[in-house]
Design an enzyme around this catalytic site. Sequence first.
Site, PDB file in Angstrom:
ATOM      1  N   LYS A 116       0.889  -1.335   0.387  1.00 19.63           N
ATOM      2  CA  LYS A 116      -0.054   0.130  -0.483  1.00 19.63           C
ATOM      3  C   LYS A 116       0.485   1.146   0.329  1.00 19.63           C
ATOM      4  CE  LYS A 116      -3.756   1.928   2.234  1.00 19.63           C
ATOM      5  NZ  LYS A 116      -4.942   1.467   4.609  1.00 19.63           N
ATOM      6  N   SER A 144      -9.518   0.944   3.738  1.00 24.09           N
ATOM      7  CA  SER A 144      -8.717   2.022   2.932  1.00 24.09           C
ATOM      8  C   SER A 144      -7.525   1.019   1.992  1.00 24.09           C
ATOM      9  CB  SER A 144      -7.978   3.138   3.536  1.00 24.09           C
ATOM     10  OG  SER A 144      -7.294   2.299   4.313  1.00 24.09           O
ATOM     11  N   SER A 161      -9.608  -1.280   7.147  1.00 22.86           N
ATOM     12  CA  SER A 161      -9.080  -1.411   6.417  1.00 22.86           C
ATOM     13  C   SER A 161      -8.396  -2.559   5.601  1.00 22.86           C
ATOM     14  CB  SER A 161      -8.094   0.149   6.273  1.00 22.86           C
ATOM     15  OG  SER A 161      -9.041   1.480   6.049  1.00 22.86           O
TER      16      SER A 161
END
Lengths: 512, 512
Positions: free
Chosen positions: A121, A196, A220
């Site tokens: 990420k 997320s 997330s």
Amino acid sequence: MSDVRKTIAGGATWQEVAEDRRRHRDATVAESRIDAPLPEDLSIINTDVEELVKWLASGEWSATIVVRAFLRRAGDAQGMVNCVAELLVDRALERAEWLDRYWVEHKKPVGPLHGIPISVKEHIAMKGLDLNAGFVSWVGRVAEEDALLLQILWDAGAVFYARTTQPQTLMHLETSSNLYGVCANPFNTSLTAGGSSGGEGALIGLRGSVLGIGTDIGGSIRSPAANNGIFGFKPTSERLPTLGWSAPMEGCEAILGTIGPLSTSLEGIKLFMKTAVGAKPWLKSPNLVAMDWRDTTGLFSEKKLKVGVMWDDGVVKPHPPIARALCKVIDKLQKSQKVEVVDWIPKDHGRAWSIIHDVTSLWSACAERDEYRRQYAELWNERGDVDVILCPAGPGVAPKLDAARYWGYTSQWNLLDYPAVAFPIHKCVSVRKDGDAAMTDHIPLEYIPRCEADKDNWSQWELYGAKGYKGAPISLQLVGRRYDDEKLLAALEVILKEADLPTASPPTRPWV
Amino acid sequence: MSDVRKTIAGGATWQEVAEDRRRHRDATVAESRIDAPLPEDLSIINTDVEELVKWLASGEWSATIVVRAFLRRAGDAQGMVNCVAELLVDRALERAEWLDRYWVEHKKPVGPLHGIPISVKEHIAMKGLDLNAGFVSWVGRVAEEDALLLQILWDAGAVFYARTTQPQTLMHLETSSNLYGVCANPFNTSLTAGGSSGGEGALIGLRGSVLGIGTDIGGSIRSPAANNGIFGFKPTSERLPTLGWSAPMEGCEAILGTIGPLSTSLEGIKLFMKTAVGAKPWLKSPNLVAMDWRDTTGLFSEKKLKVGVMWDDGVVKPHPPIARALCKVIDKLQKSQKVEVVDWIPKDHGRAWSIIHDVTSLWSACAERDEYRRQYAELWNERGDVDVILCPAGPGVAPKLDAARYWGYTSQWNLLDYPAVAFPIHKCVSVRKDGDAAMTDHIPLEYIPRCEADKDNWSQWELYGAKGYKGAPISLQLVGRRYDDEKLLAALEVILKEADLPTASPPTRPWV
């Protein structure tokens, strides 16, 4: 690849910054396609981590051939669902070639993750690369060193090759930003990939990666894992180092964010955790608990695994595909000799939801959170020897784009700091018109919602029904007590086996 | 004893409330003297915990005879130094008689602390009793149940018989309040008993208790332990439950308060920790780390214990008696085959001191604290395999009353959340005119202070010198890495042995 950034500080408009970032991303994708695909590509991307390590350790596949296959697949995934922030072609190939030389010289792997490509990420720092966390205004911040977790994985032999997208602020269960646009769900592009860690979820859902790193402060990791039919693990908060991530909530202690793996297989999750915790990260990151990764051999051979089932959190009712998935799994488990199933009545999850949303008075919110945690622990003690809670990972499958609103099914366990894992139940159930539309025996035809959030969620199902969510993976969530991370994963293994569920995502995926 | 309280809420003035509380306290002290002293009394109060448990478990001494001796001694201690909030004569005797009946019936102890009298700092809840934390305005708050730690100790066989004083707000290294007045140091009444667990410190210093419970967020266990020549242990923050204490900083997470034991002996500390952690308190208090109390057998037999010595924190220079104590201990350790001694240069302890004092911006203060913790861990990694740090427990012996100002030698380790233990070096060194006044080889005759806090501390020494602190116990502090609680106590054991220091306070005490 040179990367001179346009930035707000440098006088660019936000549109110019975003356009520049996308141009850079597209250039890295183009670079990944310079070499033609190889016949092995499909075999490689369809291999889960636990097999991949064997092939790489034995020298059957080189690190280079493996990462090339994943680079190409990640480039394709970007074209399909817009999940990539940038590919790291030069870095990854240089690293893979070094690993291959190491193998030739020593005839053994450098570590337990020798040659494993890991996607990351974007807001997790990589030395010399942009660290914008989805904010246009943060473009131009350059990481001075790798995040501690990446250093550990690097030492174990990992190859970092792809950085994935997240929503601006990181605080959303969808993934869109002014920088990179919207990331869609590969199984049904009208749905969200989740957030997320949505870029990770979609990339791994498409097997553009078999192991990635996300972060989770309210769901997330688990939301994108659930939405894309892969495994996603949120550990107890102070077991893996978050040093070197960039996030607006740094210094917030009310609910601690965690970092954790997403993978196509349960074994991928376990190998990741064992490697990361095994490096004793608390010696460098003193906020962590000095606790080794504990062996769980034989844990559920002496006694039955006792599973509490939470059908509904009492706030927002899950959609029929989720209820159906729970039914199917429970039916199987009830026939198992190794598992005992009991109901788990939720305790005031609405209060948890309101604590999570109230940070106006931090000290009193922390005190209230602690009291709620204490009461939940007491509840668990009173309910006897329940080992784990099986429950929805969200109030439905992947929501329609821009429709994700309620996080309670995942954030509940962040508030309690319980480890939780989202897992797919491929092949058993997926959203089908014939299955879920007719599921009137579990829900009244005219359901009267309990609150605004429930009404909003239910209206989505009434509006779109099974047809609207067609093809979406269905996932569930397993939750353990605080610090029972190892036990939780061992319990999931038992459940998957006893419920006859796959321990890895299927190799064939949409659009392959 | 009935206890109808005058309260501010009930319309009383603060003077009336305080007078009423003192009247109640004095009545409980009078009650403890109803029975005449017994010949065994002196033997009993001079017995440390590790011996006391044997005598009680074998039935040689009854729980009743033991607690009566400590009740009488605590009553005397109150008369001497004003350390008691109330004695619990009826409760303690009822409990002791129950334990004695249990022993007669089962011929075995009820648990590892069978019959051990434990004194408790007042702000730790006891069901049905006042819980005022030193605030006049809080008088009348009545605890609904025992604090979790007390429940655990109760189950192990403890007898609670005395509640001790603390300063209003708990945030001071002395012990005085409008409620109960000033608690003086039993070794020199012009000095402070320390704080905030000052009542415990003085009571145990006088052997009115051999095991007590205090709390520590900046030195509040270690300061009174050091000032009174006893052992005091502040564990890592999330290993013992604080559930049920009453304090104005509830919900504060920037620096977590801890609860811990004070005792006349190291074995008393160890038995306390083993019993409390062994009860798995995390099952009821989910903020705790689920970590068993680890066995340290053989830890320092294979490798040498490596001790870093911090002579001075670089902010406030310790008085000569402290420097002399360090010298004497180090001289002995350097001759030991089992111990290696190296210097420990402090890292920016002034910054720690300023972080502790800045809570104006909580999130950024937390982030700064974490960065400082990380740098300190890095420092420790770089310095190789140092096991523990040996250092002053404060910038001098017990300060003159109302003169305690600098907490840096203890609060440093709260900020880092390192376990730390204060321990006395009786008989080896105490403040003597001939010893410390002449100690000019370690300090320049005219010392130029580095800052206001240093100037203030040094001016105290110049003003009073060895004569002014005559008789005060001298203590030091040993500090371990986070979660190395067991290792720290094991290391202290090695150090005491190798430096030829007693593992318990001497039986004869002033005013006996």
